[in-house]
Design a protein around this motif. Structure first.
Motif, PDB file in Angstrom:
ATOM      1  N   PHE A 123       0.451  -1.183  -0.276  1.00 47.76           N
ATOM      2  CA  PHE A 123      -0.540   0.179  -0.466  1.00 47.76           C
ATOM      3  C   PHE A 123       1.016   0.836  -0.064  1.00 47.76           C
ATOM      4  N   LEU A 124       1.764   1.859   0.957  1.00 49.84           N
ATOM      5  CA  LEU A 124       2.272   2.529   0.410  1.00 49.84           C
ATOM      6  C   LEU A 124       3.717   2.617  -0.681  1.00 49.84           C
ATOM      7  N   ALA A 125       3.818   1.242  -1.029  1.00 50.87           N
ATOM      8  CA  ALA A 125       4.969   1.640  -2.289  1.00 50.87           C
ATOM      9  C   ALA A 125       3.620   1.834  -3.087  1.00 50.87           C
ATOM     10  N   VAL A 126       2.553   1.350  -3.030  1.00 46.67           N
ATOM     11  CA  VAL A 126       1.733   1.973  -4.610  1.00 46.67           C
ATOM     12  C   VAL A 126       1.279   3.401  -4.266  1.00 46.67           C
ATOM     13  N   SER A 127       0.501   3.082  -3.788  1.00 41.70           N
ATOM     14  CA  SER A 127      -0.347   4.281  -3.388  1.00 41.70           C
ATOM     15  C   SER A 127      -0.301   5.211  -2.684  1.00 41.70           C
ATOM     16  N   VAL A 128       0.728   5.661  -1.748  1.00 45.62           N
ATOM     17  CA  VAL A 128       0.599   6.495  -0.202  1.00 45.62           C
ATOM     18  C   VAL A 128       2.418   7.294  -0.932  1.00 45.62           C
ATOM     19  N   ILE A 129       3.196   7.423  -1.786  1.00 46.61           N
ATOM     20  CA  ILE A 129       3.962   7.447  -1.773  1.00 46.61           C
ATOM     21  C   ILE A 129       4.073   8.136  -2.674  1.00 46.61           C
ATOM     22  N   GLY A 130       3.630   8.257  -3.411  1.00 46.13           N
ATOM     23  CA  GLY A 130       2.945   9.541  -4.572  1.00 46.13           C
ATOM     24  C   GLY A 130       2.318  10.473  -4.673  1.00 46.13           C
ATOM     25  N   ASP A 131       1.611  10.922  -3.187  1.00 46.66           N
ATOM     26  CA  ASP A 131       1.839  12.318  -2.682  1.00 46.66           C
ATOM     27  C   ASP A 131       2.434  12.355  -1.362  1.00 46.66           C
ATOM     28  N   VAL A 132       2.878  11.639  -0.970  1.00 45.34           N
ATOM     29  CA  VAL A 132       4.007  11.987  -0.228  1.00 45.34           C
ATOM     30  C   VAL A 132       5.429  11.294  -0.014  1.00 45.34           C
ATOM     31  N   THR A 133       6.774  12.031   0.736  1.00 44.03           N
ATOM     32  CA  THR A 133       8.410  11.404   0.744  1.00 44.03           C
ATOM     33  C   THR A 133       7.773  10.451   1.309  1.00 44.03           C
ATOM     34  N   TRP A 134       8.866   9.372   1.015  1.00 42.51           N
ATOM     35  CA  TRP A 134       9.041   8.083   1.991  1.00 42.51           C
ATOM     36  C   TRP A 134       8.998   8.402   3.724  1.00 42.51           C
ATOM     37  N   PRO A 135       9.821   9.364   4.259  1.00 38.81           N
ATOM     38  CA  PRO A 135       9.828   9.839   5.336  1.00 38.81           C
ATOM     39  C   PRO A 135       8.335  10.359   6.098  1.00 38.81           C
ATOM     40  N   GLU A 136       8.255  10.509   5.261  1.00 35.23           N
ATOM     41  CA  GLU A 136       6.416  11.372   5.469  1.00 35.23           C
ATOM     42  C   GLU A 136       5.974  10.028   4.964  1.00 35.23           C
ATOM     43  N   ALA A 137       5.709   8.810   4.720  1.00 35.80           N
ATOM     44  CA  ALA A 137       4.545   7.922   4.632  1.00 35.80           C
ATOM     45  C   ALA A 137       4.991   6.834   6.294  1.00 35.80           C
TER      46      ALA A 137
END
Length: 499
Positions: A123-137
């Motif tokens: 979920f993080l790799a596919v959906s979340v980091i398109g909107d935020v940075t890795w540290p923010e995720a």
């Protein structure tokens, strides 16, 4: 004997909800872990811990492949162009799994192991980091963990769990399994986009035309056979065997990386032996988290992402622990098991540690069933498993060897394992069947776990109410459904508020 063989409550055996050791137990180890009281032996616990490690050691290889890469060209890149290195992710994956599994064994005294959860890392790799940075995720993951710990400590976690219907709990697990499997199919090239017409197709023009995709098929079949035959460590054995096949294929055919000019190459990682097999763990990802997501995407969107992470963690862990406890004869008819509150707190800590280490949220793995099946009944098995995970930190160069096509086969098999929960669903009642169906299919079709959970909750509330069963809908479910309705229209709402 097992706990179910006694007349005592699993919650009242001692101050911690654990049965007292039998009289005559002289070993300090036996007294601490209540080994004899649970009808086990130290040797059996050690064997169970070993089996659990080999059954789930693949996560040390697979998690870095999902979250990281060897360069920005073959890694999930965040909104700011940042990416995670596979060697670093592999090191923190082993560290987090090792420390948390040992902690779980010592505090909860149950033979369950924790590691980075496949549903959340995807979920993080596919959906979340398109909107935020890795540290923010990872900051969102950490907040999710703090909420879980808070609810576990106060007892509210059990109340929320009881508010969600059993069928929806099962549907969430099934949907995540289907989502994971679909990711595996796409990443392996088994399913591809079409130039026109249907949105997806089998391979290239309906045929499997590349060697890497063929390796995926072979790996899927090998792992499937091993798991079906209940071979201990079947996934790990299949992963290693198929990786060896991939290395041989690359050495002979020199396929190289996939590109527009080389469509028959390997996706993300070319399977080649590293210059060394052992290295000093690179733990530079420790502490690399940020709470800047609330500023970057807004409080509403960030809160809904935390909400999604929370529910994914929540239902997967509770269901897994209950199932494992029942398998080992440690749970009563209502699913209660020894030190349940401690177990829920430590599992919540797993998400906090996962965010703080950038390894993604850590949760109880259903693969622990392998060790339970071997006879493990106490936390000593978890201590053994955790110790082996700490050793695995020094083997991170191996993470650059496994191609995505092999890792994708593992995803599909794990997805199939999660589908077993579908047996808990009664499809004869359409007011149940439709929300469940929408939950399951929305996740892969929209590439979002959040959308699936939200659609399921909203339609459940509406259909059950429309069928005159509003009293059966828990008030908390109304609150959750209302939150998801806001989430689904957050774009227009943001535009209105901002304009």
């Amino acid at each position: 004997m097992t706990l179910l063989g006694t007349r005592r409550s699993t919650a009242d055996d001692d101050a911690h909800g654990t049965p007292q050791p039998r009289r005559g137990s002289s070993s300090r180890l036996d007294r601490f872990f209540h080994i004899s009281a649970r009808g086990s032996t130290a040797g059996r616990e050690v064997r169970g811990g070993l089996v659990t490690f080999f059954a789930m050691a693949y996560i040390v290889i697979l998690n870095p492949l999902i979250l990281g890469g060897t360069s920005a060209e073959n890694a999930p890149v965040d909104v700011a162009g940042g990416w995670l290195a596979t060697a670093q992710v592999g090191a923190v994956t082993g560290l987090a799994a090792g420390l948390l599994t040992i902690l779980f064994g010592l505090v909860a005294n149950l033979p369950f192991a924790l590691a980075a959860g496949l549903g959340i890392n995807s979920f993080l790799a596919v959906s979340v980091i398109g909107d935020v940075t890795w540290p923010e995720a990872m900051g969102l993951v950490l907040i999710n963990g703090l909420l879980i710990v808070l609810l576990a400590v106060t007892g509210a976690r059990s109340a929320i769990f009881n508010a969600v219907p059993r069928q929806l709990k099962a549907a969430i697990t099934v949907g995540i399994g289907l989502f994971i499997a679909f990711i595996g199919f796409v990443d392996s090239g088994f399913v591809t986009r079409t130039p026109g017409g249907p949105p997806v197709q089998l391979g290239d023009g309906g045929s499997i035309t590349t060697v890497p995709t063929l390796v995926f098929v072979v790996g899927l079949l090998v792992m499937g056979i091993l798991v079906a035959r209940k071979v201990k460590g079947g996934l790990l054995i299949g992963l290693v065997a198929t990786t060896v096949l991939a290395i041989v294929a690359e050495a002979v055919l020199q396929l190289g990386p996939a590109s527009d000019d080389n469509p028959g190459g390997w996706h993300l990682t070319v399977p080649e032996l590293p210059s060394s097999l052992v290295s000093v763990p690179d733990l530079s990802l420790l502490g690399q988290f940020s709470f800047g997501a609330f500023d970057r995407i807004g409080a509403l969107a960030a809160t809904m992402l935390v909400f999604t992470l929370f529910f994914t963690n929540f239902f997967d862990a509770m269901g897994t622990m209950t199932g494992l406890a029942k398998q080992g004869g440690l749970a009563d008819a209502d699913g209660n098991f020894p030190r349940i509150k401690s177990a829920l707190v430590v599992e919540g800590v797993g998400a906090v540690v996962g965010g703080a280490t950038s390894s993604s949220s850590n949760t109880v793995f259903v693969d622990s069933a392998a060790g339970v099946g071997e006879g493990a009944r106490t936390g000593l098995a978890s201590v053994v498993t955790g110790g082996l995970f700490l050793v695995a930190m020094f083997l991170t160069p191996l993470t650059a060897v496994v191609p995505m096509e092999v890792a994708s086969a593992v995803l599909v098999v794990v997805g199939a394992m999660m589908m077993r929960e579908i047996k808990e669903i009664d499809f004869s009642d359409f007011s149940v069947a439709l929300p469940v169906f929408l939950t399951v299919v929305t996740m892969p079709l929209t590439y979002s776990i959040a959308n699936g959970i939200g659609i399921g909750f909203v339609t459940w509330v509406l259909l059950r109410t429309a069928c005159g069963k509003a009293r059966e809908v828990h008030p908390l479910l109304w609150v959750v459904a209302a939150g998801f309705l806001v989430y689904f229209v957050r774009g227009p709402l943001t535009a209105v508020v901002g304009g």
